[in-house]
Design an enzyme around this catalytic site. Structure first.
Site, PDB file in Angstrom:
ATOM      1  CB  ILE A   1       5.052   4.347   1.060  1.00 22.32           C
ATOM      2  CG1 ILE A   1       3.970   3.320   1.458  1.00 22.32           C
ATOM      3  CG2 ILE A   1       4.447   5.633   0.508  1.00 22.32           C
ATOM      4  CD1 ILE A   1       2.834   3.863   2.299  1.00 22.32           C
TER       5      ILE A   1
ATOM      6  CB  ALA B   1      11.223   5.430  -0.086  1.00 25.55           C
ATOM      7  CE  LYS B   2      10.992   5.426   8.094  1.00 24.54           C
ATOM      8  NZ  LYS B   2      12.134   6.269   8.485  1.00 24.54           N
ATOM      9  N   GLY B   3       9.479   2.098   4.643  1.00 22.21           N
ATOM     10  CA  GLY B   3       8.864   0.778   4.646  1.00 22.21           C
ATOM     11  C   GLY B   3       8.438   0.412   6.051  1.00 22.21           C
TER      12      GLY B   3
ATOM     13  CG  ASP C   1      12.611   3.918  11.272  1.00 23.59           C
ATOM     14  OD1 ASP C   1      13.197   5.000  11.179  1.00 23.59           O
ATOM     15  OD2 ASP C   1      11.506   3.808  11.845  1.00 23.59           O
TER      16      ASP C   1
END
Ligand code: NAD
Length: 469
Positions: free
Chosen positions: A71, A116-118, A157
């Site tokens: 995202i 952003a992040k996944g 993460d």
């Protein structure tokens, strides 16, 4: 904080910035209202949400399809940047919220990145190395058009580490032959272009933030106390003073750390070793257990046990094996223990409306992302407690990721000391800006001060890029 709470805060803070005539003073009247409405619309929504189902052949020869996300919230300040999380609790709202927090964090610390992040919905402990390798490669294949060193740069993460980043960068190289690949992922192993000290960076930075506020800032206010506005600000200042005075008197500061992974174990070690502020690290916890010892746990032995077994000792036999004396308490008991400082370094939503009145610490440090719900945050603030927010405290990792990304472009590598010095300098600069502003201007909340600083930077960039009318 949930995505809704984060978006509401952005809206509220932009409303306050709009009324600050000193910010973009040439923007006036109806135009100012319109431009702020547009900016609010952009920053409370997300650029792109990609969801895919990763196909994995399990070792037992069954096929599983696992939901996975990337995202991208906003890239006005630079290429998208944010970690990839492997956890069974991953869901779209959570990943989106973490992407927004990355935009705000990078802007707060003046990093040239967006947010952003996944995430992949799996418990890494339930998968073999072969299966995790497959998941990591498939993730890169599925999201290949959306990632890259000058577009969107993932990092580790929760549940991912340098091994996963190495696999991912290897797959990226295969998918994009002939392209620059090293800078496509950060948090890689040192052999593979990773920055020295990246693994410890978030824990070290988190501790540094707390250390700076108590040891540097609060101590130095003695001659300037009258500048601190009345109300909660004074109560908070008194709390900070009482912390360093405890250390100076030889009584020792009682500190607890929730979560004993990358962030928590390093922060606990920093507190245990700190020559300027003397602590008893009385409690640490993980996903199974809280360990407690009134006159301080043996942190080096616990770190060694964690490194060998991947979790804290959680039975009497395991404590014996670790050579550690401690009481075994319930997992969540750590949150309400009688301590001065609580470092939250596990997961989201740990202090909520349900337990906010039971917590005893007077200083909270958010090493994890979003561990305190908005309602609880307001309550703690009203009680004069100090909350050092996630976007300020846990940015050490992304700061060092930036150094990794820079060194990978020129293939000249920083020493560990250079990495540490740059990260500490940048962290202290950000702390100075936020806390000085918060305490001298009487802003209603440390988190609000951080959000306002980030949003001013993002808004200015959008306006100057001609994106708001
Ligand atoms: P990690 O996977 O290395 O460790 C997580 C720790 O939390 C483990 O000890 C785990 O057992 C524990 N935990 C999980 N659920 C728990 C629960 N319900 N109660 C208590 N403990 C629990 O992860 P990490 O990299 O240390 O990340 C921790 C937090 O910090 C996450 O919120 C992550 O988003 C945030 N963060 C990490 C980095 C980084 O560089 N690693 C950077 C910024 C923010």
């Amino acid at each position: 904080m949930s995505i809704k709470e984060t978006q509401q805060m952005i809206e509220q803070m932009l409303g306050e910035i709009q009324h600050d005539e000193a910010f973009l003073p040439k923007l006036k009247g109806e135009k100012r209202q319109r431009v702020f409405r547009s900016g609010t619309e952009v920053l409370t929504t997300t650029d792109k949400v990609v969801k895919s189902y990763i196909r994995v052949s399990r070792d037992n020869r069954t096929i599983e399809r696992i939901p996975a996300y990337r995202i991208q919230h906003n890239n006005i300040a630079g290429f998208y940047k944010g970690g990839i999380r492997f956890s069974e609790a991953v869901n779209e709202e959570e990943v989106e919220n973490l992407a927004v927090l990355m935009t705000l964090k990078n802007a707060l610390h003046n990093l040239p990145y967006g947010g952003a992040k996944g995430g992949v919905v799996l418990d890494p402990k339930e998968y073999s190395e072969r299966e995790l390798n497959l998941v990591s490669k498939k993730y890169v294949q599925r999201f290949a058009p959306d990632i890259g060193p000058t577009h969107d740069i993932p990092a580790p993460d929760m549940g991912t580490d340098e091994r996963v980043m190495d696999w991912m960068v290897g797959e990226y190289k295969t998918v994009h032959p002939g392209e620059n690949y090293l800078g496509a992922f950060t948090g890689k192993s040192i052999d593979n272009g990773g920055a020295r000290g990246r693994r410890e960076a978030t824990g070290r930075g988190t501790y540094r933030c707390y250390w700076w506020l108590v040891h540097k800032w609060a101590r130095e206010q003695k001659d300037k106390e009258e500048l601190i506005p009345k109300g909660e600000h004074v109560k908070q200042y008194e709390n900070l003073k009482s912390i360093y005075k405890k250390s100076d008197s030889g009584e020792l500061i009682k500190l607890a750390v929730q979560g004993f992974g990358n962030v928590g174990s390093v922060a606990a070690k920093m507190a245990d070793d700190c020559p300027d502020l003397k602590h008893h690290v009385v409690s640490v916890s993980d996903h199974k257990v809280t360990l407690f010892k009134e006159n301080g746990l043996d942190i080096p032995k616990l770190v060694a046990y964690q490194e060998e077994y991947g979790h804290l000792p959680n039975t009497e036999e395991q404590l014996f094996k670790a050579g550690v004396e401690a009481d075994l308490l319930d997992r969540d008991a750590i949150l309400t223990l009688n301590v001065d400082v609580l470092i939250l370094a596990a997961i989201e939503d740990q202090i909520t409306e349900d337990n906010m009145k039971d917590v005893k610490a007077s200083v909270f440090v958010e090493g994890a992302n979003a561990p305190i719900r908005a309602e609880a945050d307001h309550y703690l603030h009203s009680q004069g407690k100090v909350v050092i927010p996630d976007i300020l405290a846990n940015a050490g990792g992304v700061m060092v990721s930036y150094l990794e990304w820079k060194q990978d472009r020129i293939t000249q590598f920083y020493t560990e000391q250079e990495v540490l010095d740059e990260m500490y300098e940048q962290m202290e600069e950000s702390c100075k800006q936020v806390f000085t502003e918060y305490f001298t201007k009487g802003i209603n909340g440390i988190r609000n001060t951080c959000y306002q600083n980030s949003l001013k930077r993002l808004f200015t960039l959008m306006y100057k890029h001609g994106k708001l009318f």
